[in-house]
Design an enzyme around this catalytic site. Structure first.
Site, PDB file in Angstrom:
ATOM      1  N   VAL A  70       0.838  -1.190   0.000  1.00  0.00           N
ATOM      2  CA  VAL A  70       0.000   0.000   0.000  1.00  0.00           C
ATOM      3  C   VAL A  70       0.878   1.246   0.000  1.00  0.00           C
ATOM      4  CG1 VAL A  70      -1.916   1.213   1.096  1.00  0.00           C
ATOM      5  CG2 VAL A  70      -1.686  -1.270   1.419  1.00  0.00           C
ATOM      6  N   CYS A  71       0.588   2.139  -0.926  1.00  0.00           N
ATOM      7  CA  CYS A  71       1.203   3.459  -0.936  1.00  0.00           C
ATOM      8  C   CYS A  71       0.101   4.441  -1.325  1.00  0.00           C
ATOM      9  CB  CYS A  71       2.416   3.515  -1.865  1.00  0.00           C
ATOM     10  SG  CYS A  71       2.094   3.257  -3.621  1.00  0.00           S
ATOM     11  N   GLY A  72       0.454   5.611  -1.778  1.00  0.00           N
ATOM     12  CA  GLY A  72      -0.566   6.593  -2.124  1.00  0.00           C
ATOM     13  C   GLY A  72      -1.458   6.147  -3.266  1.00  0.00           C
TER      14      GLY A  72
END
Length: 154
Positions: A70-72
């Protein structure tokens, strides 16, 4: 159904979702183990690229079967994990794409964007994605084999 060994990770833009999804994974009977390689506290930072590469390396080494990152946006994590030979990572923000990532492409890594979708959609996608298993006898297997053969030559 396999008992998945899952590696999970995030950068600072994905911490909230990673924590919620990690709790789901730990409670899922299809998951044998969860290794957290992401940041763990607000204020901590790490380049998404380091996390994505580390997850890909664990999968390539046989230490994990699946990865959730998960990132932006999910994009940087997927790009990074895809740099590891033998690893196929995708960004998916809808059920159909998550399904096809496994059934058509044998993806081992699902990357999500905390700034793109809601938490309940993210949690649902991970639950659904874990239920899919690539069929080595499918028509898609020949297509995935082309990618693997290319990687072997590179």
């Amino acid at each position: 159904m396999p008992q998945w060994r899952v590696v999970i990770g995030c950068d600072e833009a994905g911490l909230d979702y990673k924590e919620r999804i990690k709790a789901d994974l730990l409670a899922d009977p299809r998951v044998a183990s969860v290794e957290d390689i992401g940041i763990r506290a607000v204020g901590e930072t790490a380049p998404y690229s380091e996390i994505g590469l580390a997850a890909g390396e664990r999968i390539a080494a046989g230490q994990a079967d699946r990865g959730v990152l998960v990132c932006g946006t999910g994009i940087g994590m997927a790009i990074s994990a895809n740099k590891v030979a033998g690893v196929r990572a995708t960004t998916a923000h809808d059920s159909f794409s998550a399904e096809r990532s496994v059934l058509s492409n044998d993806c081992q890594v699902l990357a999500l964007g905390q700034r793109v979708i809601g938490i309940e959609v993210a949690r649902r996608l991970v639950r659904e994605w874990l239920g899919y298993v690539f069929d080595e006898q499918s028509a898609s297997a020949k297509k995935v084999a082309v990618i693997s053969a290319y990687e072997a030559r590179a």
